[in-house]
Scaffold this motif. Structure first.
Motif, short mmCIF file in Angstrom:
data_model
loop_
_atom_site.label_atom_id
_atom_site.label_comp_id
_atom_site.label_asym_id
_atom_site.label_seq_id
_atom_site.Cartn_x
_atom_site.Cartn_y
_atom_site.Cartn_z
N GLU A 123 37.93 20.94 42.83
CA GLU A 123 38.34 21.91 43.86
C GLU A 123 39.84 22.00 44.06
N VAL A 124 40.60 20.92 43.74
CA VAL A 124 42.05 21.01 43.91
C VAL A 124 42.73 21.54 42.64
N SER A 125 41.91 21.81 41.61
CA SER A 125 42.48 22.36 40.37
C SER A 125 42.94 23.79 40.60
N PRO A 126 44.16 24.14 40.11
CA PRO A 126 44.62 25.52 40.24
C PRO A 126 43.62 26.52 39.62
N GLY A 127 42.95 26.08 38.54
CA GLY A 127 41.94 26.95 37.92
C GLY A 127 40.82 27.28 38.90
N PHE A 128 40.37 26.27 39.64
CA PHE A 128 39.33 26.49 40.65
C PHE A 128 39.85 27.45 41.72
N GLN A 129 41.09 27.23 42.15
CA GLN A 129 41.66 28.05 43.22
C GLN A 129 41.71 29.52 42.85
N VAL A 130 42.19 29.81 41.64
CA VAL A 130 42.31 31.21 41.23
C VAL A 130 40.92 31.80 40.97
N SER A 131 40.05 31.01 40.36
CA SER A 131 38.68 31.48 40.11
C SER A 131 37.98 31.83 41.43
N ASP A 132 38.12 30.95 42.40
CA ASP A 132 37.50 31.21 43.70
C ASP A 132 38.08 32.46 44.35
N LEU A 133 39.39 32.64 44.18
CA LEU A 133 40.04 33.84 44.74
C LEU A 133 39.44 35.11 44.12
N LEU A 134 39.23 35.08 42.80
CA LEU A 134 38.66 36.26 42.13
C LEU A 134 37.24 36.54 42.61
N ILE A 135 36.45 35.46 42.74
CA ILE A 135 35.05 35.64 43.14
C ILE A 135 34.96 36.18 44.57
N THR A 136 35.76 35.62 45.47
CA THR A 136 35.64 36.01 46.88
C THR A 136 36.31 37.34 47.20
N THR A 137 37.25 37.78 46.37
CA THR A 137 37.97 39.02 46.70
C THR A 137 37.67 40.16 45.73
N TRP A 138 36.78 39.93 44.76
CA TRP A 138 36.60 40.92 43.70
C TRP A 138 36.27 42.31 44.23
N LYS A 139 35.48 42.37 45.28
CA LYS A 139 35.06 43.70 45.78
C LYS A 139 36.25 44.48 46.36
N TYR A 140 37.36 43.80 46.63
CA TYR A 140 38.54 44.50 47.15
C TYR A 140 39.53 44.88 46.05
N VAL A 141 39.29 44.39 44.84
CA VAL A 141 40.26 44.60 43.74
C VAL A 141 40.12 46.02 43.18
N GLU A 142 41.24 46.74 43.19
CA GLU A 142 41.25 48.12 42.68
C GLU A 142 42.07 48.26 41.41
N LYS A 143 42.88 47.26 41.13
CA LYS A 143 43.74 47.33 39.94
C LYS A 143 44.11 45.91 39.54
N ILE A 144 44.16 45.65 38.23
CA ILE A 144 44.54 44.32 37.74
C ILE A 144 45.81 44.44 36.90
N LYS A 145 46.79 43.63 37.24
CA LYS A 145 48.02 43.55 36.45
C LYS A 145 48.02 42.24 35.69
N LEU A 146 48.12 42.31 34.38
CA LEU A 146 48.29 41.10 33.56
C LEU A 146 49.77 41.03 33.19
N ILE A 147 50.43 39.99 33.63
CA ILE A 147 51.88 39.91 33.47
C ILE A 147 52.25 38.77 32.52
N LEU A 148 53.01 39.10 31.50
CA LEU A 148 53.50 38.09 30.57
C LEU A 148 54.97 37.83 30.88
N LEU A 149 55.30 36.58 31.18
CA LEU A 149 56.69 36.16 31.37
C LEU A 149 57.12 35.43 30.11
#
Length: 690
Positions: A123-149
């Motif tokens: 649960e403290v893994s950044p991967g878990f944090q971002v994954s959880d964010l996607l799952i819980t907010t997906w219905k609000y997502v209208e556009k995805i930006k993939l950014i390469l630095l």
């Protein structure tokens, strides 16, 4: 060596130094620096680090960061991946490399929405944090930006290029390579150029009426822009179109306004008469004769300085009132400002255009007297010399690139001397200053929202304080600010070394720990002894011990969000998180040894002002003496002829004109210089200067 190669080496050297001094990886130091540029440019509202990598080869998943909660970002989900090479030689990448670089991020994006995948991670893994964010907010997502630095040079151009869609949500590729980062860093106004081809990309030119005379100081136009065209332009560049301070005020996004949205939805044909329209600037414009008069067909570096909510509401109508947009038109006042004049003129246009809807942050540009005063102190005040340490100064960078510009003006030998006097490790920026100050003002949840949002809050606080009285922002205030910088940077280095460090969230832990110690000292009726930190140019042992105790407790609070909240980074941005830490009682070893009484703090200010008064008086007397008696006699004669002197002023100038027979007092010397400054403003010119 090309300029870009030189920039590459400079960036890499800075990242290595930063990594060494803070005890982090070089890629982390580089990402920390570059992610602020993304936020400043409006590419993302905020950029949070979240390193996660799993698998190999064609199964490899990776994410390095994300752009905040989509619910706070107009439904935009931003995922970031880094392409960092710790190599002095500048490398290039081409279009053919992009799939290989983006694919691990794309795989992560697809996998992260799977609950089994999320639940398989700690649960403290950044991967878990971002994954959880996607799952819980997906219905609000209208556009995805993939950014390469990338710290390589991309030979091509990708800015908002479509990458298809993911479950019906449009996805775009965005590349921030070294050249683009360099352009942004060196841009005088702190912005990257935006090139809008209205004719080629947005359905045609916009009717315009020239509102300035040929050969006038500034070229201006009145334009009527169709709502659908404005929405399409904003959809492509987003908040990057908003002038930096307006963007900051609007929390990096153009919020919608219910009244404006209702007009678009119900009576779009009345939008033009009901709405005040936009004020905007551009660095260049291309026009041509159209069927109904002049048309603007191309705009470079368009910045909307007033009308952020109108723009945001028009853009929102793309989702819920697209057909009505065809009947809505917006008035736009456009001023063409040459790049070399942008720093002075654009802030004023923004400031005056926003007077009906006050933008507090807009009053706090880099040329605000607060920043200028801090800059002056930073160039004047010598940091105390310690054992084995030379006297140095702390360099406050009021506008981006000042340090490099100052260095570049010198010969190689002078550059070495400059670096000894102003070590790169003692450089700090406006957003750094805001971070140090807001941490000590017990606002760690605001600091955790990211550099730009925190600066916006800081600007409002400090702007109001300045309006009430600027006297307290003196040399002692600056010295204590440096003390806060030393504390912040020292704790950044110390936290990763601690056995309780969870391997992430260091930035949150540091600001929370500092806020907690300042809070607990205040609860004792005392103040953290910043004067001792300034004198020693390091954190005293008692204070360091207290900070680490607070950091350990802050870690527990930050990594233990309440039920229903799983994203730790987002939790750290909440007032409730800070409220929880405030309630924790910490058994400090010796907090008493790290604080001072309020009376002691006031005495320091009093002594510093007394010292300053003596120095100022001595300096004034020397200056008056250097001008010579003849100069003052000339000024006295001119001012009397113009009847501009009070009897007291005439007496003072008479004393100065009689030197060395009479010597002016300290007070008279200061008054004589004040009179000279005032008379110069009214037309007095010493002999031989015309």
């Amino acid at each position: 060596m090309t300029d870009l190669a030189e920039f590459h080496r400079s960036q890499l050297a800075d990242a290595r130094i930063e990594a060494d001094s803070r005890g982090i990886l070089t890629i982390e130091a580089w990402f920390d620096r570059v992610k602020e540029r993304l936020s400043e440019a409006g590419e993302v509202e905020t950029a949070d680090i979240a390193y996660f990598e799993q698998g190999n080869g064609a199964q490899r998943l990776r994410v390095d960061g994300y752009g905040g909660d989509p619910r706070d970002c107009d439904g935009i989900l931003s995922l970031i991946i880094c392409d960092f090479h710790d190599d002095d030689e500048l490398k290039t990448i081409g279009k053919a490399d992009l799939p290989r670089l983006f694919n691990p991020l794309i795989r992560f994006m697809k996998q992260a929405r799977d609950e089994d995948f999320r639940n398989s991670l700690n649960e403290v893994s950044p991967g878990f944090q971002v994954s959880d964010l996607l799952i819980t907010t997906w219905k609000y997502v209208e556009k995805i930006k993939l950014i390469l630095l990338s710290n390589r040079h991309y030979v091509g151009r990708v800015d908002g290029m479509s990458a298809g869609n993911n479950d019906g949500v449009p996805v775009t590729y965005n590349v921030w390579d070294l050249a683009r980062i360099e352009r942004h860093e060196r841009a005088s106004a702190g912005r990257e150029e935006i090139d809008i081809d209205l004719d080629g990309d947005f359905g045609g030119g916009i009717p315009a009426l020239r509102a300035s005379r040929t050969g006038g100081n500034l070229e201006s136009y009145l334009m009527i822009i169709p709502g659908a065209q404005l929405a399409a332009i904003y959809d492509r560049w987003g908040a990057r179109l908003l002038e930096a301070n307006v963007r900051s005020f609007l929390q990096a996004r153009a919020a919608t306004n219910k009244g404006i949205a209702k007009t678009i939805r119900e009576t779009p044909e009345f939008f033009f008469p009901y709405n005040n329209g936009l004020s905007a600037t551009a660095s260049e414009v291309e026009t041509r004769p159209g069927p109904d008069g002049l048309e603007v067909v191309r705009l470079r570096d368009l910045q909307i300085v007033n009308g952020g909510q109108t723009t945001g509401s028009i853009h929102a109508a793309l989702r819920n009132a697209k057909e009505q947009l065809e009947s809505a038109f917006v008035q736009m006042k456009l001023t063409i400002v040459p790049p070399e004049e942008a720093e002075q003129i654009v802030p004023n246009i923004s400031k005056f255009a926003n007077t009906q809807n006050k933008v507090n942050a807009a009053d706090f540009f880099s040329n605000h007297p607060f920043h200028i005063r801090m800059e002056q102190f930073s160039r004047q005040l010598l940091a105390p010399k310690g054992e084995g340490r030379l006297e140095t100064r702390w360099f406050y960078e009021r506008t981006r690139g000042q340090y490099l510009d100052e260095k570049a003006r010198r010969t190689p030998a002078q550059q070495k001397k400059f670096e000894l006097e102003f070590p790169k490790s003692q450089l700090f920026t406006k957003t750094d200053l805001a971070k140090y100050e807001m941490s000590s003002q017990e606002q760690p949840h605001v600091v955790s929202t990211g550099a730009q949002k925190n600066f916006s809050s800081f600007a409002k606080t400090i702007g109001e304080a300045w309006e009430k009285g600027d006297a307290k922002f003196d040399e002692t205030w600056f010295r204590r600010l440096v003390g806060k910088a030393i504390i912040f940077r020292d704790l950044e280095r110390e936290v990763p070394k601690q056995p309780w460090y969870p391997g992430g969230y260091r930035a949150n832990i540091v600001t929370y720990a500092i806020a907690k110690v300042f809070h607990d000292a205040r609860a004792m009726g005392k103040l953290v002894d910043l004067d001792a930190v300034w004198r020693q140019q390091t954190v005293p042992g008692e204070l360091k011990s207290a900070l680490l105790s607070a950091a350990a407790e802050a870690t527990l609070v930050i990594t233990s969000p309440p039920e229903g909240v799983r994203n730790i980074t987002e939790w750290a941005k909440k007032q409730a998180c800070w409220a929880n830490l405030q309630k924790v009682e910490i058994s400090y070893e010796d907090l008493e040894g790290a604080v001072q009484t309020k009376a002691e703090a006031r005495e320091t200010v009093k002594e510093a002002r007394a010292d300053r008064s003596v120095t100022d008086a001595a300096t004034a007397l020397i200056e008056v003496t250097n001008f010579g008696a003849a100069h003052w006699a000339s000024l006295l004669e001119w001012a009397r002829s113009q009847r501009k002197l009070t009897p007291k002023e005439a007496q003072t100038l008479g004393v100065c004109a009689s030197m060395p027979r009479q010597i002016p007092s300290d007070w008279q010397a200061k008054q004589a210089l004040d009179v000279l400054q005032r008379m110069s403003g009214e037309g007095y010119q010493p002999e031989g200067t015309t």
